[in-house]
Design a protein around this motif. Structure first.
Motif, PDB file in Angstrom:
ATOM      1  N   ASP A  18       0.868  -1.178   0.000  1.00 57.63           N
ATOM      2  CA  ASP A  18       0.000   0.000   0.000  1.00 57.63           C
ATOM      3  C   ASP A  18       0.902   1.224   0.000  1.00 57.63           C
ATOM      4  O   ASP A  18       1.087   1.899   1.014  1.00 57.63           O
ATOM      5  CB  ASP A  18      -0.914  -0.026   1.232  1.00 57.63           C
ATOM      6  CG  ASP A  18      -1.905   1.137   1.231  1.00 57.63           C
ATOM      7  OD1 ASP A  18      -2.046   1.793   0.174  1.00 57.63           O
ATOM      8  OD2 ASP A  18      -2.510   1.394   2.289  1.00 57.63           O
ATOM      9  N   TRP A  19       1.499   1.466  -1.162  1.00 57.30           N
ATOM     10  CA  TRP A  19       2.566   2.459  -1.278  1.00 57.30           C
ATOM     11  C   TRP A  19       2.545   3.041  -2.677  1.00 57.30           C
ATOM     12  O   TRP A  19       2.761   2.331  -3.658  1.00 57.30           O
ATOM     13  CB  TRP A  19       3.918   1.788  -1.007  1.00 57.30           C
ATOM     14  CG  TRP A  19       5.096   2.700  -1.001  1.00 57.30           C
ATOM     15  CD1 TRP A  19       5.990   2.892  -2.026  1.00 57.30           C
ATOM     16  CD2 TRP A  19       5.522   3.558   0.052  1.00 57.30           C
ATOM     17  NE1 TRP A  19       6.947   3.802  -1.659  1.00 57.30           N
ATOM     18  CE2 TRP A  19       6.686   4.227  -0.381  1.00 57.30           C
ATOM     19  CE3 TRP A  19       5.039   3.818   1.348  1.00 57.30           C
ATOM     20  CZ2 TRP A  19       7.352   5.151   0.420  1.00 57.30           C
ATOM     21  CZ3 TRP A  19       5.714   4.733   2.145  1.00 57.30           C
ATOM     22  CH2 TRP A  19       6.859   5.384   1.678  1.00 57.30           C
ATOM     23  N   PRO A  20       2.258   4.346  -2.820  1.00 55.47           N
ATOM     24  CA  PRO A  20       2.182   4.955  -4.154  1.00 55.47           C
ATOM     25  C   PRO A  20       3.553   5.352  -4.661  1.00 55.47           C
ATOM     26  O   PRO A  20       4.590   5.083  -4.044  1.00 55.47           O
ATOM     27  CB  PRO A  20       1.300   6.178  -3.900  1.00 55.47           C
ATOM     28  CG  PRO A  20       1.647   6.574  -2.488  1.00 55.47           C
ATOM     29  CD  PRO A  20       1.906   5.284  -1.751  1.00 55.47           C
ATOM     30  N   GLY A  21       3.577   6.023  -5.801  1.00 58.29           N
ATOM     31  CA  GLY A  21       4.821   6.504  -6.370  1.00 58.29           C
ATOM     32  C   GLY A  21       5.583   5.412  -7.110  1.00 58.29           C
ATOM     33  O   GLY A  21       5.081   4.306  -7.345  1.00 58.29           O
ATOM     34  N   ILE A  22       6.815   5.737  -7.452  1.00 60.02           N
ATOM     35  CA  ILE A  22       7.669   4.805  -8.196  1.00 60.02           C
ATOM     36  C   ILE A  22       9.025   4.706  -7.510  1.00 60.02           C
ATOM     37  O   ILE A  22       9.275   5.343  -6.495  1.00 60.02           O
ATOM     38  CB  ILE A  22       7.846   5.249  -9.668  1.00 60.02           C
ATOM     39  CG1 ILE A  22       8.494   6.643  -9.738  1.00 60.02           C
ATOM     40  CG2 ILE A  22       6.504   5.243 -10.398  1.00 60.02           C
ATOM     41  CD1 ILE A  22       8.872   7.089 -11.144  1.00 60.02           C
ATOM     42  N   GLU A  63       3.934   5.999   9.674  1.00 61.63           N
ATOM     43  CA  GLU A  63       3.310   6.818   8.656  1.00 61.63           C
ATOM     44  C   GLU A  63       4.306   7.139   7.548  1.00 61.63           C
ATOM     45  O   GLU A  63       5.516   7.207   7.769  1.00 61.63           O
ATOM     46  CB  GLU A  63       2.780   8.117   9.263  1.00 61.63           C
ATOM     47  CG  GLU A  63       1.593   7.934  10.193  1.00 61.63           C
ATOM     48  CD  GLU A  63       1.035   9.265  10.633  1.00 61.63           C
ATOM     49  OE1 GLU A  63       1.507  10.316  10.134  1.00 61.63           O
ATOM     50  OE2 GLU A  63       0.113   9.257  11.481  1.00 61.63           O
ATOM     51  N   ARG A  64       3.785   7.341   6.376  1.00 58.31           N
ATOM     52  CA  ARG A  64       4.584   7.761   5.218  1.00 58.31           C
ATOM     53  C   ARG A  64       4.941   9.240   5.402  1.00 58.31           C
ATOM     54  O   ARG A  64       4.079  10.075   5.663  1.00 58.31           O
ATOM     55  CB  ARG A  64       3.731   7.543   3.972  1.00 58.31           C
ATOM     56  CG  ARG A  64       4.241   8.115   2.669  1.00 58.31           C
ATOM     57  CD  ARG A  64       3.207   7.808   1.585  1.00 58.31           C
ATOM     58  NE  ARG A  64       3.465   8.550   0.368  1.00 58.31           N
ATOM     59  CZ  ARG A  64       4.272   8.138  -0.610  1.00 58.31           C
ATOM     60  NH1 ARG A  64       4.895   6.990  -0.490  1.00 58.31           N
ATOM     61  NH2 ARG A  64       4.440   8.870  -1.706  1.00 58.31           N
ATOM     62  N   MET A  65       6.242   9.544   5.262  1.00 63.93           N
ATOM     63  CA  MET A  65       6.715  10.901   5.512  1.00 63.93           C
ATOM     64  C   MET A  65       7.560  11.418   4.354  1.00 63.93           C
ATOM     65  O   MET A  65       8.332  10.667   3.744  1.00 63.93           O
ATOM     66  CB  MET A  65       7.570  10.952   6.791  1.00 63.93           C
ATOM     67  CG  MET A  65       6.819  10.699   8.071  1.00 63.93           C
ATOM     68  SD  MET A  65       7.955  10.728   9.503  1.00 63.93           S
ATOM     69  CE  MET A  65       8.747  12.337   9.283  1.00 63.93           C
ATOM     70  N   LEU A  66       7.424  12.693   4.051  1.00 66.57           N
ATOM     71  CA  LEU A  66       8.319  13.369   3.113  1.00 66.57           C
ATOM     72  C   LEU A  66       9.625  13.664   3.847  1.00 66.57           C
ATOM     73  O   LEU A  66       9.649  14.397   4.844  1.00 66.57           O
ATOM     74  CB  LEU A  66       7.686  14.670   2.624  1.00 66.57           C
ATOM     75  CG  LEU A  66       8.545  15.572   1.731  1.00 66.57           C
ATOM     76  CD1 LEU A  66       8.923  14.860   0.441  1.00 66.57           C
ATOM     77  CD2 LEU A  66       7.815  16.871   1.431  1.00 66.57           C
ATOM     78  N   ILE A  67      10.747  13.081   3.381  1.00 66.54           N
ATOM     79  CA  ILE A  67      12.006  13.235   4.112  1.00 66.54           C
ATOM     80  C   ILE A  67      12.993  14.169   3.423  1.00 66.54           C
ATOM     81  O   ILE A  67      13.898  14.697   4.075  1.00 66.54           O
ATOM     82  CB  ILE A  67      12.667  11.861   4.383  1.00 66.54           C
ATOM     83  CG1 ILE A  67      13.010  11.136   3.072  1.00 66.54           C
ATOM     84  CG2 ILE A  67      11.779  11.010   5.282  1.00 66.54           C
ATOM     85  CD1 ILE A  67      13.885   9.900   3.273  1.00 66.54           C
ATOM     86  N   TRP A  68      12.888  14.360   2.101  1.00 70.11           N
ATOM     87  CA  TRP A  68      13.788  15.286   1.414  1.00 70.11           C
ATOM     88  C   TRP A  68      13.172  15.690   0.084  1.00 70.11           C
ATOM     89  O   TRP A  68      12.641  14.851  -0.652  1.00 70.11           O
ATOM     90  CB  TRP A  68      15.162  14.640   1.189  1.00 70.11           C
ATOM     91  CG  TRP A  68      16.236  15.602   0.788  1.00 70.11           C
ATOM     92  CD1 TRP A  68      16.437  16.865   1.282  1.00 70.11           C
ATOM     93  CD2 TRP A  68      17.262  15.398  -0.193  1.00 70.11           C
ATOM     94  NE1 TRP A  68      17.533  17.443   0.680  1.00 70.11           N
ATOM     95  CE2 TRP A  68      18.060  16.568  -0.220  1.00 70.11           C
ATOM     96  CE3 TRP A  68      17.608  14.331  -1.023  1.00 70.11           C
ATOM     97  CZ2 TRP A  68      19.160  16.708  -1.071  1.00 70.11           C
ATOM     98  CZ3 TRP A  68      18.708  14.469  -1.866  1.00 70.11           C
ATOM     99  CH2 TRP A  68      19.471  15.641  -1.888  1.00 70.11           C
ATOM    100  N   LYS A  69      13.252  16.974  -0.230  1.00 71.46           N
ATOM    101  CA  LYS A  69      12.723  17.483  -1.486  1.00 71.46           C
ATOM    102  C   LYS A  69      13.775  17.520  -2.587  1.00 71.46           C
ATOM    103  O   LYS A  69      13.486  17.955  -3.700  1.00 71.46           O
ATOM    104  CB  LYS A  69      12.143  18.882  -1.276  1.00 71.46           C
ATOM    105  CG  LYS A  69      10.899  18.895  -0.392  1.00 71.46           C
ATOM    106  CD  LYS A  69      10.323  20.302  -0.285  1.00 71.46           C
ATOM    107  CE  LYS A  69       9.061  20.301   0.567  1.00 71.46           C
ATOM    108  NZ  LYS A  69       8.487  21.673   0.688  1.00 71.46           N
TER     109      LYS A  69
END
Length: 506
Positions: free
Chosen positions: A115-119, A162-168
């Motif tokens: 259950d994980w979006p993106g590539i 939880e799914r987290m944004l870690i670096w842009k």
């Protein structure tokens, strides 16, 4: 001592690497081709031998009517506690998944769906037993661009955090291809930016904690050939590995524009796998050469003697060689090595090379600018439109072929070119024999198509420009294939096509 780049030539992009003792294993993307995710073995990081595929069953890899350059994106391979893990994306169905195996040759497990979006998913097995799943933003729901992460149970696929944004990223377009490492107690995050084209680059950040905050490498990008005159372009999407003597290296993708003066930049072999050394500075940052060359100093690598290029396949085995692929999942009953032992038999259907479907097609990558391929075909078509032959194939809208078939009620040999919405039979001749040898001579500029009756003289029938099958013209993420095929162009063929051998020489 020198080694030559690319270390795996032809369409082998998005390399990922792991080690077990003194053995190294590498996987690459495969997109709409089946079986999926080729896997290679090496002792020296330079000489690689394919030992199989990770995805060999339709239950692992569904590609029905997959659009060109869809399917499998950017796999990652890792080894932990006696088991190999490969995580990847099947963009055709929009799902990420893990497969595992006790031996790299397989068999590999059924998919553990995530259950994980993106590539571009990747795994880090931390020394405290935790496992981190790292990937990109959800490209379908407008999620902010960047690298996302969660802790995961690799046995079940369940997320533990939880799914987290870690670096842009460092500011380049399309942050993607992430790999997280723990080195000397710090977490290093290496990603690709700039898009997998001429602006491609490798950037890095690090943190004391797996979820950050991450600080940028002071000299990002650490690898790029953008705005350079190098014969290697679009370097990026890298993975780190430590050699047995403690030295560090990286594998990454790049491509070689065809060396044709005044032709502009065009590449048709696809994105390939390259190798370069990695140093570490006093501040603990990895440092890569800013320019990767076609010949590189091997440093401390113990380079083994390379195997001779295998030039001919007589189809005498019970299974196809690992170099062969089908276009999407092969239709049941479309091919056989047993129906006529010592021959590859193809049963043409209504599906043609110009359809987004699964024609009777068995192909292998073009891996050299200068090469020759040939095959002996026996085929006795009886109905209009039936044909079999040898194709130079980029995708369903861009391909050339030399074929034997029925045209206007007459059995003929002919060369046809399909470029976008335009197609043309360049040349044709009546041919009354059952056996015929087809050949394609390739150089950096042209493909030249010839035929001959076995034992007879060779006749040049036509040619086609390489750049018209390039990514810059045809689009997509793949490279050119040489393929054996059969089709009825709207109906099943009335007779099989038999291929006795296929030869590829350089």
């Amino acid at each position: 001592m020198k080694y030559k780049n690319p270390v795996i030539s032809g369409f082998h992009p998005d390399p990922s690497i792991c080690s077990v003792g003194e053995d190294f294993y590498l996987v690459t993307s495969s997109f709409e081709y089946f079986p999926g995710v080729p896997i290679f073995h090496s002792k020296d990081l330079v000489n690689w031998k394919q030992i199989g595929h990770c995805l060999t069953r339709e239950s692992q890899l569904g590609l029905h009517r997959a659009k060109s350059s869809m399917g499998i994106f950017a796999p990652t391979i890792r080894y932990n506690n006696g088991r190999f893990y490969m995580v990847t994306t099947n963009l055709t169905i929009g799902k990420n998944f893990i497969v595992y195996a006790d031996h790299p040759e397989g068999p590999w497990s059924e998919p553990i769906w995530l259950d994980w979006p993106g590539i571009d998913p990747s795994l880090l097995f931390d020394d405290d037993g935790k496992v981190y799943l790292t990937g990109t933003q959800n490209i379908f729901n407008g999620e902010p661009m960047g690298i996302y992460q969660a802790e995961i149970n690799v046995e079940t696929g369940e997320l533990r955090t939880e799914r987290m944004l870690i670096w842009k990223g460092s500011g380049g377009a399309f942050p993607e291809g992430p790999h997280l490492y723990k080195i000397n107690g710090l977490y290093y995050l290496m990603i690709a930016e700039g898009g997998t084209e001429y602006g491609h680059m490798v950037t890095m950040a690090r943190s004391k904690h797996a979820f950050g905050p991450f600080e940028c490498h002071p000299n990002n990008p650490i690898l790029t050939h953008r705005s350079s005159a190098s014969p290697i372009q679009a370097t990026g999407h890298a993975d780190l590995i430590q050699y047995i003597d403690g030295s560090w290296w990286t594998v990454f993708l790049g491509f070689r524009p065809a060396p044709v003066p005044f032709s502009g930049k065009h590449h048709h072999l696809g994105r390939e796998t390259f190798l370069a050394p990695v140093d570490w500075n006093e501040e603990g940052w990895p440092v890569l050469s800013t320019q990767v060359e076609l010949e590189m100093d091997s440093g401390t690598l113990k380079i083994e003697e390379s195997e001779n290029w295998r030039s001919i396949d007589n189809f005498n085995s019970e299974t196809l060689d690992f170099s062969w692929n089908f276009l999407r999942n092969p239709a049941e009953g479309s091919w056989s090595l047993a129906d006529r032992p010592g021959w590859l038999t193809l049963y043409g259907s209504a599906i043609s090379l110009s359809d987004v479907d699964s024609p009777a097609f068995v192909g292998r990558r073009q891996q050299h600018f200068d090469c020759n391929v040939s095959t002996l075909l026996e085929f006795s078509p009886t109905h209009e439109g039936e044909e079999a032959g040898l194709t130079v194939f980029m995708n369903e809208r861009f391909h050339y072929e030399i074929a034997l078939g029925i045209r206007e009620g007459v059995k003929k040999v002919y060369v046809r070119r399909r470029i976008g919405a335009l197609w043309k039979v360049e040349s044709e001749h009546e041919y009354g024999q059952e056996g015929i040898i087809f050949s394609v001579h390739a150089d950096a500029k042209n493909y030249t198509f010839t035929f001959q009756q076995p034992g007879g003289e060779s006749t040049v029938l036509g040619s086609g420009e390489c750049f018209l099958l390039s990514t810059e013209v045809a689009g997509g993420f793949t490279g050119v294939y040489f393929g054996l095929y059969a089709t009825g162009n709207g109906r099943n063929t009335s007779t099989p096509a038999y291929f006795d051998w296929f030869e590829y020489t350089i």
